[in-house]
Each structure stands twice: as structure tokens, then as C-alpha cells.
Design an enzyme around this catalytic site. Structure first.
Site, short mmCIF file in Angstrom:
data_model
loop_
_atom_site.label_atom_id
_atom_site.label_comp_id
_atom_site.label_asym_id
_atom_site.label_seq_id
_atom_site.Cartn_x
_atom_site.Cartn_y
_atom_site.Cartn_z
N ASP A 98 0.79 -1.24 0.00
CA ASP A 98 0.00 0.00 0.00
C ASP A 98 0.82 1.28 0.00
O ASP A 98 0.34 2.33 0.44
CB ASP A 98 -0.92 -0.01 1.23
CG ASP A 98 -0.13 -0.28 2.51
OD1 ASP A 98 1.09 -0.04 2.50
OD2 ASP A 98 -0.73 -0.74 3.49
N GLU A 120 -0.30 -9.07 -1.07
CA GLU A 120 -0.88 -8.50 0.16
C GLU A 120 -2.10 -7.63 -0.19
O GLU A 120 -2.21 -6.46 0.17
CB GLU A 120 0.14 -7.71 0.98
CG GLU A 120 -0.26 -7.54 2.44
CD GLU A 120 0.77 -6.80 3.29
OE1 GLU A 120 0.70 -5.57 3.38
OE2 GLU A 120 1.66 -7.48 3.84
N GLU A 134 -2.14 5.13 2.85
CA GLU A 134 -2.09 3.71 2.47
C GLU A 134 -3.47 3.13 2.14
O GLU A 134 -3.61 2.32 1.21
CB GLU A 134 -1.42 2.89 3.57
CG GLU A 134 0.10 3.12 3.70
CD GLU A 134 0.45 4.35 4.51
OE1 GLU A 134 -0.47 5.01 5.05
OE2 GLU A 134 1.65 4.70 4.59
N HIS A 209 6.33 5.38 12.89
CA HIS A 209 6.68 6.16 11.70
C HIS A 209 5.49 6.70 10.90
O HIS A 209 5.69 7.49 9.98
CB HIS A 209 7.52 5.29 10.74
CG HIS A 209 6.73 4.21 10.06
ND1 HIS A 209 6.00 4.45 8.93
CD2 HIS A 209 6.54 2.92 10.36
CE1 HIS A 209 5.40 3.32 8.56
NE2 HIS A 209 5.71 2.37 9.42
N ARG A 211 2.58 8.41 8.79
CA ARG A 211 2.30 9.81 8.46
C ARG A 211 1.10 10.35 9.24
O ARG A 211 1.11 11.51 9.65
CB ARG A 211 2.01 9.93 6.95
CG ARG A 211 3.23 10.27 6.13
CD ARG A 211 2.84 10.43 4.66
NE ARG A 211 3.88 11.10 3.89
CZ ARG A 211 5.02 10.54 3.49
NH1 ARG A 211 5.29 9.30 3.82
NH2 ARG A 211 5.88 11.22 2.77
N HIS A 242 13.29 5.12 12.88
CA HIS A 242 13.11 5.28 11.42
C HIS A 242 13.93 6.48 10.95
O HIS A 242 14.09 7.45 11.69
CB HIS A 242 11.61 5.48 11.17
CG HIS A 242 11.18 5.39 9.74
ND1 HIS A 242 11.52 6.33 8.80
CD2 HIS A 242 10.41 4.48 9.10
CE1 HIS A 242 10.99 5.99 7.62
NE2 HIS A 242 10.31 4.86 7.78
C1 UD1 Z 1 6.75 4.76 3.72
C2 UD1 Z 1 5.35 4.35 3.24
C3 UD1 Z 1 4.59 3.66 4.36
C4 UD1 Z 1 5.40 2.52 4.95
C5 UD1 Z 1 6.78 3.02 5.36
C6 UD1 Z 1 7.63 1.89 5.84
C7 UD1 Z 1 4.22 5.81 1.63
C8 UD1 Z 1 3.41 7.03 1.42
N1 UD1 Z 1 4.60 5.56 2.88
O1 UD1 Z 1 6.57 5.72 4.73
O2 UD1 Z 1 3.37 3.15 3.84
O3 UD1 Z 1 4.71 2.05 6.10
O4 UD1 Z 1 7.41 3.61 4.22
O5 UD1 Z 1 8.70 2.33 6.58
O6 UD1 Z 1 4.53 5.14 0.68
N2 UD1 Z 1 14.40 8.13 4.73
C9 UD1 Z 1 15.76 8.05 4.61
N3 UD1 Z 1 16.32 6.83 4.28
C10 UD1 Z 1 15.57 5.72 4.10
C11 UD1 Z 1 14.19 5.81 4.25
C12 UD1 Z 1 13.61 7.03 4.55
O7 UD1 Z 1 16.48 9.02 4.77
O8 UD1 Z 1 16.13 4.65 3.82
C13 UD1 Z 1 13.80 9.44 5.07
C14 UD1 Z 1 13.80 10.41 3.89
O9 UD1 Z 1 14.01 11.71 4.36
C15 UD1 Z 1 12.35 10.29 3.38
C16 UD1 Z 1 11.61 10.10 4.69
O10 UD1 Z 1 12.44 9.24 5.45
O11 UD1 Z 1 11.96 11.45 2.66
C17 UD1 Z 1 10.23 9.51 4.59
O12 UD1 Z 1 10.20 8.37 3.73
P1 UD1 Z 1 8.83 8.01 2.96
O13 UD1 Z 1 9.05 6.79 2.15
O14 UD1 Z 1 8.33 9.22 2.26
O15 UD1 Z 1 7.80 7.77 4.15
P2 UD1 Z 1 7.75 6.65 5.25
O16 UD1 Z 1 7.20 7.26 6.48
O17 UD1 Z 1 9.02 5.93 5.31
N1 UDP Z 2 12.14 -3.55 10.55
C1 UDP Z 2 13.51 -3.71 10.39
N2 UDP Z 2 14.35 -2.89 11.08
C2 UDP Z 2 13.90 -1.92 11.91
C3 UDP Z 2 12.50 -1.74 12.05
C4 UDP Z 2 11.64 -2.58 11.34
O1 UDP Z 2 13.96 -4.59 9.66
O2 UDP Z 2 14.72 -1.21 12.50
C5 UDP Z 2 11.24 -4.45 9.80
C6 UDP Z 2 10.15 -5.11 10.60
O3 UDP Z 2 10.62 -6.29 11.23
C7 UDP Z 2 9.11 -5.35 9.55
C8 UDP Z 2 9.23 -4.16 8.65
O4 UDP Z 2 10.54 -3.65 8.87
O5 UDP Z 2 9.42 -6.50 8.78
C9 UDP Z 2 8.19 -3.14 8.99
O6 UDP Z 2 8.50 -1.96 8.37
P1 UDP Z 2 7.85 -0.56 8.77
O7 UDP Z 2 7.38 -0.61 10.18
O8 UDP Z 2 8.82 0.49 8.39
O9 UDP Z 2 6.62 -0.46 7.76
P2 UDP Z 2 5.11 -0.98 7.79
O10 UDP Z 2 5.13 -2.44 8.03
O11 UDP Z 2 4.41 -0.20 8.85
O12 UDP Z 2 4.60 -0.62 6.44
#
Ligand code: UD1
Ligand code: UDP
Length: 375
Positions: A98, A120, A134, A209, A211, A242
Site C-alpha cells: 500500500d 498483500e 495507504e 513512523h 504519516r 526510522h
Molecule cells: C513509507 C510508506 C509507508 C510505509 C513506510 C515503511 C508511503 C506514502 N509511505 O513511509 O506506507 O509504512 O514507508 O517504513 O509510501 N528516509 C531516509 N532513508 C531511508 C528511508 C527514509 O532518509 O532509507 C527518510 C527520507 O528523508 C524520506 C523520509 O524518510 O523522505 C520519509 O520516507 P517516505 O518513504 O516518504 O515515508 P515513510 O514514512 O518511510
Molecule cells: N524492521 C527492520 N528494522 C527496523 C524496524 C523494522 O527490519 O529497525 C522491519 C520489521 O521487522 C518489519 C518491517 O521492517 O518486517 C516493517 O517496516 P515498517 O514498520 O517500516 O513499515 P510498515 O510495516 O508499517 O509498512
């Protein structure tokens, strides 16, 4: 005969954890060419998963920017996908879950008139702003998809109610396939701090984490965590934070410096899974943790107002505790102090499959594409 070209598209950490085992299962099939395109909506957190599963993508859109918006993620994915689809010419595109990558990946495949399989599929809260964005991504991808791989019977029923009646497959969740490869009894952490944690105390594993929790709810969550840590000397909080700057600001402002709180960088998936297997309790707003922790017999308090994963709630290992500080503290304290309440939640149940979801998904695709007779 040419092989069936199946391209898996993903970009965030959870998608990668749940898709890497499937990419590998597809690669093991003689009639399939398994291709992998990453958007890198997450950069470091994606690369860490690719390392754990030892997977090298065929195409990398490399779109991530700090504080990216939903519009920039979506538009950069769409533009990048055009080139990837033209170069790799898949017969089928698979997307997962999602995220914005999921939605843009499916939409792009549709623009190229390539059939889409949704892994999924069928999770719902029926609140379009929670989880945001999502829930809407799921609905939009359901409209586009041609094959639906549902983790549970409940997910399938949701889709049937919405009028999707063909090519629905109940497969289990691929996260259980992943867990089976990562969790080991004699696991030794490469993050040394995790080897020396006082596991004889109550180790509470935390992640946050979402939004829709930005702002007031996230502040409440951080203050609740601080309060728990301050008033419970028998507890150690371990929180892999995160990389989102929004999350990190909130952690720094409200939680850093509290006693018995270990703020660490995101963990590689295998480290995270093994830490979960050893912890006492999980506090989270994550989707994936609501699936993993029950399978490992760990109670989960979900710091959200809703969940699209009612199976684990029905099974009794997951409870919603909301995003109000007092509610989070009260519910966590209960599980920390009341052994009977804890034991009632701490039993391993696994509504999300037997660890063979990838095999079922690959079989279903082969059947749908005429490569096998029996469904
Ligand atoms: C995204 C997904 C969410 C999922 C989550 C898993 C969307 C809208 N959101 O949210 O559904 O649950 O991932 O974690 O698709 N960043 C880094 N390095 C990384 C990852 C993230 O620096 O490896 C920082 C960046 O500044 C980025 C910000 O995190 O802009 C947010 O990342 P983003 O993918 O936009 O949103 P998530 O909250 O991670
Ligand atoms: N996870 C990980 N390292 C971390 C935190 C989470 O590998 O430091 C794994 C966790 O075990 C799960 C997945 O990341 O498999 C969940 O990701 P996240 O919570 O970012 O996203 P969501 O599942 O809410 O979309």
C-alpha cells in the site's frame, strides 16, 4: 519457448522484506524469468534488506529525497517506471501492499497495458485518511490489479464485497516466509548493544513512523514512552528509530535522554526479527510488526486508532491502544505488571500463513498465465 517475464516492483523496507523471498521463489521456476525493479523510495533502509536477502535489482529508479512528499514520490516513480518497463518488457508486474511505490508501480504497468498482480491484497480499514495515504493506495491498486494475492480469507472477503470476484488467491503473508529464514535460536547480533541487553528485564521493542501520526499523536507517543521508561526500572525500551527526519525530530525533542531508553539506528531485518523473538512486548504503529510479533508469541500494542489486521486482534495477541498518552501508558503498564494479562496475550498464533505464501503466489501466476493446469 520464451520464459514468462515477471517484474517485481518495490521501494520501501517492508515491501522489500516481503518481496525478496518471492523474487527468489520466482527465480527458481524454470519457466519464469524473475526481474526486480526497485524505486528506492527508501534508500538506506531498502539497501539493508537487499543485503540481508542477497538480492541485486535489475533496475533502480533511485528516487528518494529527504522529506519527500507524496506527490514527488508518485511522480518520480511514474516517470522512472516508463523507462524500466520499456527496457525490461515484463509480461506481468507484481506490486506489494500500500505504499506510494505500490500505487505508482501499478498505475504505470496499467498505462503500459501489462497485467498487475497485487501481493498483500484486500487489507482495509474503511477510513480513507487512516492509514494515510495507504488505505487509498490499497483501494486504487485493487481497481487496477488483475490478480489478487490475499494473505487471509478475510482479505479475500473484503475484495469480493467490493465486486472483485476473479483471480483471488488466499496465500498467507510472505512475511512469514521471510521470518522463517531470518529467526535463529543461536543468533548473534552484529549490533553489539543487542548482545549485551539485560534480557532478564522486560525489553520493550518500539517502532513508530506513520504519516497520520505526525504532529500531536507522535508527540503523545513519545511522551508515553518516556513516562513508561521513567516509572519502570524493570523495563528497557529498545527503539530503532526510522530515518524519517520528522520522526527523528520528535524522538530528539521528547524522548532522547530518558533513562533505560536505547535509541538506535534502523536494524537490518534479520537483527530486527531476532530482537523481536527475544523481547517481552512490542509497542508500534507498524503494519508488518503486527504480523511478525504474533507469529513469535509476543504481545503487541498498536499505537493507532485502527488496524487493517483484525486477525491478530481476534486471536488475542494484538490490541489497539490508540494515540493518547494516558491510554498507551495504562495499557503498557498492565502488560508489564499483570502476569496473567500478559500470558493471555503471549501465545504464538499465526493467522498469516505457514511460510509457503511465495510458493502459492508463484503457482497461481503460473496457472493464470497458462503454465500449469491445476490451480
Ligand atoms: C513509507 C510508506 C509507508 C510505509 C513506510 C515503511 C508511503 C506514502 N509511505 O513511509 O506506507 O509504512 O514507508 O517504513 O509510501 N528516509 C531516509 N532513508 C531511508 C528511508 C527514509 O532518509 O532509507 C527518510 C527520507 O528523508 C524520506 C523520509 O524518510 O523522505 C520519509 O520516507 P517516505 O518513504 O516518504 O515515508 P515513510 O514514512 O518511510
Ligand atoms: N524492521 C527492520 N528494522 C527496523 C524496524 C523494522 O527490519 O529497525 C522491519 C520489521 O521487522 C518489519 C518491517 O521492517 O518486517 C516493517 O517496516 P515498517 O514498520 O517500516 O513499515 P510498515 O510495516 O508499517 O509498512
Amino acid at each position: 519457448m520464451d520464459k514468462l517475464r515477471i517484474m517485481s516492483v518495490f521501494g520501501t523496507r517492508p515491501e522489500a522484506i516481503k518481496m525478496c523471498p518471492l523474487v527468489k521463489e520466482l527465480a527458481s521456476r524454470p519457466q519464469i524469468e524473475s526481474l526486480c525493479c526497485v524505486t528506492a523510495q527508501h534508500r538506506q533502509m531498502l539497501d539493508s534488506v537487499l543485503d540481508v536477502f542477497d538480492l541485486k535489482p535489475d533496475w533502480d529508479l533511485d528516487i528518494m529525497t529527504p522529506r519527500q512528499t507524496l506527490s514527488t514520490i508518485t511522480s518520480k516513480c511514474l516517470t522512472g517506471m516508463d523507462e524500466a518497463l520499456e527496457a525490461l518488457r515484463p509480461d506481468v508486474v507484481l506490486v506489494h501492499g500500500d505504499t506510494s511505490t505500490t500505487f505508482a508501480g501499478a498505475l504505470s504497468a496499467f498505462y503500459h497495458q501489462i497485467p498487475v498482480g497485487h501481493v498483500e491484497a484486500g487489507l482495509r480499514t474503511y477510513d480513507k485518511y487512516s492509514p494515510f495515504p495507504e488505505e487509498m493506495n490499497r483501494l486504487l491498486v485493487s481497481g487496477i490489479a488483475d490478480m489478487y494475492f490475499c494473505p487471509t480469507a478475510g482479505n479475500r472477503e473484503n475484495l469480493v464485497r467490493e465486486g472483485h470476484t476473479e483471480n483471488l488467491f488466499i496465500t498467507g503473508n510472505t512475511v512469514i516466509d521471510a521470518l522463517k529464514t531470518t529467526v535463529k535460536e543461536d543468533y548473534r547480533f552484529s549490533t553489539e548493544e543487542l548482545n549485551t541487553l539485560p534480557y532478564e528485564k522486560k525489553v520493550v521493542l518500539v517502532t513508530c513512523h506513520r504519516r497520520e501520526n505526525y504532529g500531536e499523536p507522535m508527540r503523545n507517543i513519545m511522551l508515553a514512552l518516556r513516562q513508561i521508561a521513567e516509572q519502570r526500572p524493570d523495563v528497557e525500551l529498545v527503539y530503532p528509530v526510522h530515518l524519517s527526519p520528522v520522526v527523528r525530530e520528535s524522538v530528539d525533542k521528547y524522548l532522547r535522554g530518558a533513562p533505560r531508553v536505547h535509541l538506535i539506528d534502523p536494524l537490518p531485518a534479520d537483527e530486527m526479527h531476532n530482537l523481536m523473538a527475544r523481547c517481552y512486548l512490542v509497542l508500534t504503529d507498524s503494519g508488518g510488526l503486527q504480523e511478525e510479533a504474533p507469529a513469535l508469541g509476543k504481545p503487541v500494542l498498536v499505537m493507532r486508532r485502527e488496524t487493517e489486521r483484525p486477525e491478530a486482534v481476534a486471536a488475542g495477541t494484538v490490541k489497539l491502544c490508540g494515540v493518547v498518552q494516558d491510554d498507551i501508558v495504562t495499557m503498557a503498564e498492565r502488560l508489564i505488571c499483570d502476569r496473567a494479562a500478559y500470558e493471555r496475550m503471549a501465545h504464538a498464533v499465526n493467522p498469516y500463513g505457514d511460510g509457503h505464501a511465495c510458493r502459492r503466489i508463484a503457482d497461481a501466476i503460473e496457472w493464470r498465465c497458462g503454465l500449469r493446469k491445476e490451480r
